[in-house]
Write an enzyme that holds these catalytic residues in place. Sequence first.
Site, PDB file in Angstrom:
ATOM      1  N   ARG A  34      -1.909   6.393  -2.806  1.00  0.00           N
ATOM      2  CA  ARG A  34      -0.887   5.544  -3.405  1.00  0.00           C
ATOM      3  C   ARG A  34      -1.477   4.241  -3.948  1.00  0.00           C
ATOM      4  O   ARG A  34      -2.649   4.139  -4.238  1.00  0.00           O
ATOM      5  CB  ARG A  34       0.215   5.241  -2.378  1.00  0.00           C
ATOM      6  N   ALA A  37      -4.738   2.357  -2.369  1.00  0.00           N
ATOM      7  CA  ALA A  37      -5.958   3.135  -2.561  1.00  0.00           C
ATOM      8  C   ALA A  37      -6.414   3.067  -4.017  1.00  0.00           C
ATOM      9  O   ALA A  37      -7.609   2.940  -4.303  1.00  0.00           O
ATOM     10  CB  ALA A  37      -5.732   4.581  -2.134  1.00  0.00           C
ATOM     11  N   HIS A  38      -5.471   3.133  -4.950  1.00  0.00           N
ATOM     12  CA  HIS A  38      -5.809   2.996  -6.364  1.00  0.00           C
ATOM     13  C   HIS A  38      -6.409   1.611  -6.642  1.00  0.00           C
ATOM     14  O   HIS A  38      -7.384   1.486  -7.388  1.00  0.00           O
ATOM     15  CB  HIS A  38      -4.565   3.206  -7.239  1.00  0.00           C
ATOM     16  N   ARG A  39      -5.829   0.590  -6.033  1.00  0.00           N
ATOM     17  CA  ARG A  39      -6.352  -0.770  -6.233  1.00  0.00           C
ATOM     18  C   ARG A  39      -7.787  -0.893  -5.712  1.00  0.00           C
ATOM     19  O   ARG A  39      -8.636  -1.531  -6.340  1.00  0.00           O
ATOM     20  CB  ARG A  39      -5.449  -1.795  -5.523  1.00  0.00           C
ATOM     21  N   ILE A  42     -10.068   0.947  -8.322  1.00  0.00           N
ATOM     22  CA  ILE A  42     -10.147   0.390  -9.667  1.00  0.00           C
ATOM     23  C   ILE A  42     -10.419  -1.115  -9.657  1.00  0.00           C
ATOM     24  O   ILE A  42     -11.340  -1.595 -10.320  1.00  0.00           O
ATOM     25  CB  ILE A  42      -8.862   0.689 -10.453  1.00  0.00           C
TER      26      ILE A  42
END
Length: 206
Positions: A34, A37-39, A42
Amino acid sequence: MSKKILTTPISAEDLKDIKIGDIIYLSGNIVTCRDVAHRRVIEEGRELPLDIRGGAIFHAGPIVRKIASGMDERYEIVSVGPTTSMRMEKFEKEFIAKTGVRIIVGKGGMGEGTMQGCKEFSALHCVFPAGCAVIAATQVEAIESVDWKDLGMPESLWNCRVREFGPLIVSIDVHGGNLFELNKIEFNRKKDIAIAEIIKQVGFIK
């Protein structure tokens, strides 16, 4: 029509004949992934602690129960419903490019960035029916691993072994098609026709 089942690891060749609106099922592994984790991947430039190249992620924050502790620590999924995928839109193209993920599952549509990412790097975005979180849990055969537990239960990376996980409605394909964007055009067309007819019926009201 035969039932379309994709099994991880998935290749670009496996996806070339799949179009928006198709119904597919997934066997193999899918990892919950979610916002946070994406943050990390990236914005912070961190590597995922597991390899999802050719794999699948699920925009979901599951409810998980521990069933064994100590050296034999084990968990089971109680409920796992999709999270609104648009929350990950600003990360998804770069996430696809960096991780090599092939299948992204969530709720609702995604935008231009994800469309470009799916087309350029051969991936699909699919919608899991909302309101079926308990049913989804029954399609998880086992939790094989969990990473980034410091993020808490909903945001951790739960690596789930699944069998015929779905139905998954393809909303973005590798050809640049976007089911939700096409539906917006059609819905607006029907809306304009309906409004025009209503105005004729109530034109006497001043």
